[in-house]
Design an enzyme around this catalytic site. Sequence first.
Site, mmCIF file in Angstrom:
data_model
loop_
_atom_site.group_PDB
_atom_site.id
_atom_site.type_symbol
_atom_site.label_atom_id
_atom_site.label_comp_id
_atom_site.label_asym_id
_atom_site.label_seq_id
_atom_site.Cartn_x
_atom_site.Cartn_y
_atom_site.Cartn_z
ATOM 1 N N GLY A 12 69.813 -38.270 -36.872
ATOM 2 C CA GLY A 12 70.241 -39.217 -35.734
ATOM 3 C C GLY A 12 69.487 -40.751 -35.980
ATOM 4 O O GLY A 12 69.095 -41.223 -35.065
ATOM 5 N N ALA A 13 69.822 -40.988 -37.173
ATOM 6 C CA ALA A 13 69.450 -42.470 -37.658
ATOM 7 C C ALA A 13 70.007 -43.674 -37.273
ATOM 8 O O ALA A 13 69.808 -44.582 -37.717
ATOM 9 C CB ALA A 13 69.013 -42.491 -39.426
ATOM 10 N N ASN A 63 77.211 -32.972 -38.953
ATOM 11 C CA ASN A 63 76.967 -32.494 -37.637
ATOM 12 C C ASN A 63 75.577 -31.407 -37.737
ATOM 13 O O ASN A 63 75.932 -30.469 -38.334
ATOM 14 C CB ASN A 63 78.262 -31.862 -36.871
ATOM 15 C CG ASN A 63 78.201 -31.109 -35.561
ATOM 16 O OD1 ASN A 63 76.980 -31.051 -35.107
ATOM 17 N ND2 ASN A 63 79.240 -30.919 -34.966
ATOM 18 N N VAL A 64 74.415 -31.651 -37.168
ATOM 19 C CA VAL A 64 73.502 -30.852 -37.158
ATOM 20 C C VAL A 64 73.550 -29.362 -36.396
ATOM 21 O O VAL A 64 72.638 -28.442 -36.810
ATOM 22 C CB VAL A 64 72.124 -31.375 -36.643
ATOM 23 C CG1 VAL A 64 71.811 -32.636 -37.581
ATOM 24 C CG2 VAL A 64 72.183 -31.795 -35.320
ATOM 25 N N ASN A 90 65.311 -35.387 -35.521
ATOM 26 C CA ASN A 90 65.445 -36.439 -34.326
ATOM 27 C C ASN A 90 66.785 -36.068 -33.741
ATOM 28 O O ASN A 90 66.782 -36.465 -32.484
ATOM 29 C CB ASN A 90 65.379 -37.781 -35.107
ATOM 30 C CG ASN A 90 65.474 -38.731 -33.831
ATOM 31 O OD1 ASN A 90 64.842 -38.944 -33.119
ATOM 32 N ND2 ASN A 90 66.651 -39.375 -34.000
ATOM 33 N N TYR A 154 68.208 -28.986 -21.714
ATOM 34 C CA TYR A 154 67.417 -29.875 -22.584
ATOM 35 C C TYR A 154 65.863 -29.772 -22.456
ATOM 36 O O TYR A 154 65.214 -29.567 -23.425
ATOM 37 C CB TYR A 154 67.625 -31.455 -21.910
ATOM 38 C CG TYR A 154 66.978 -32.460 -22.661
ATOM 39 C CD1 TYR A 154 67.469 -32.998 -23.856
ATOM 40 C CD2 TYR A 154 65.758 -32.889 -22.230
ATOM 41 C CE1 TYR A 154 66.808 -33.948 -24.617
ATOM 42 C CE2 TYR A 154 65.073 -33.815 -23.003
ATOM 43 C CZ TYR A 154 65.619 -34.485 -24.097
ATOM 44 O OH TYR A 154 64.998 -35.573 -24.878
ATOM 45 N N LYS A 158 63.426 -28.525 -25.674
ATOM 46 C CA LYS A 158 62.238 -29.149 -25.978
ATOM 47 C C LYS A 158 60.780 -28.313 -26.125
ATOM 48 O O LYS A 158 60.141 -28.310 -26.821
ATOM 49 C CB LYS A 158 62.049 -30.387 -25.133
ATOM 50 C CG LYS A 158 63.077 -31.489 -25.474
ATOM 51 C CD LYS A 158 63.119 -31.862 -26.827
ATOM 52 C CE LYS A 158 64.271 -32.885 -27.068
ATOM 53 N NZ LYS A 158 64.425 -33.412 -28.464
#
Length: 260
Positions: A12-13, A63-64, A90, A154, A158
């Site tokens: 996600g850089a 794609n993670v 990230n 979400y 987390k």
Amino acid sequence: MSLAGRVALVTGAGTGIGQGVALMLAERGAKVALGYHSSDEGAKDTLRRIEELGGEAMLVRANVAIRTEIEAMAQAAAERFGGLGILVNNAALQLNYNFDHDDDTYDRQINVNLKGYWQCIQAVVPYMKEKGFGRIVNISSVHGKRPTDFDTVYAMTKGAIKMLTRESAIELAKYGITVNAIEPGAIRVGRQGTKETKPFVPPELAERAREERRDLRWKFPLGRVGLPSDVASLVCYIASDETEFLTGAAIRLDGGSMLL
């Protein structure tokens, strides 16, 4: 705090926190693989800015949520830079669907935010074992600590990242690999990177700005929300040699907002 000689992979850089982290890692001397999926222009901007700093970086699209793409990303970074020593998990998906998720949106968010972190760890560990050194930093959220009313799934992801961090820390300690999590609060994300400056406030808006700061203090004791540079500074510290005794920790980074 120098990270010269280290190789980092940041997912996600291309935007927000990931961009800020990648820039600061490069400033500290690390070679950085810039993982991204859809933020093409942002990733290219991160690369350009690192090269302007005199740093070394590469773009790696993946794609993670897909294991084969993650493994190819890690392999490309390791082959280009001669190994991997730092992973910053990230990349995340935040849909803000309240409780109204269907199976598709549930799976998408779980596969990116949680399964993606797990698979990225699996992909980099072999390279870290070769060096006998590894720093894994999982970017989580304060929403993993306390309930909110904006996205149940979400928050679930987390919260689960905390246990992924703890279990991974136990299992990987014997290889010289530490695993820690950062739990940011509200972060101002946008096109700015690690060198944000306060915007110029015309005189006619000065009083409004003071009122806004007073309002912020009701939620943020330090009077502002976080910046990508705040997260990046902590990532660099965790990634350094100075934290070899820190593992399995989840560090809240919210300017004290959870205290109110």
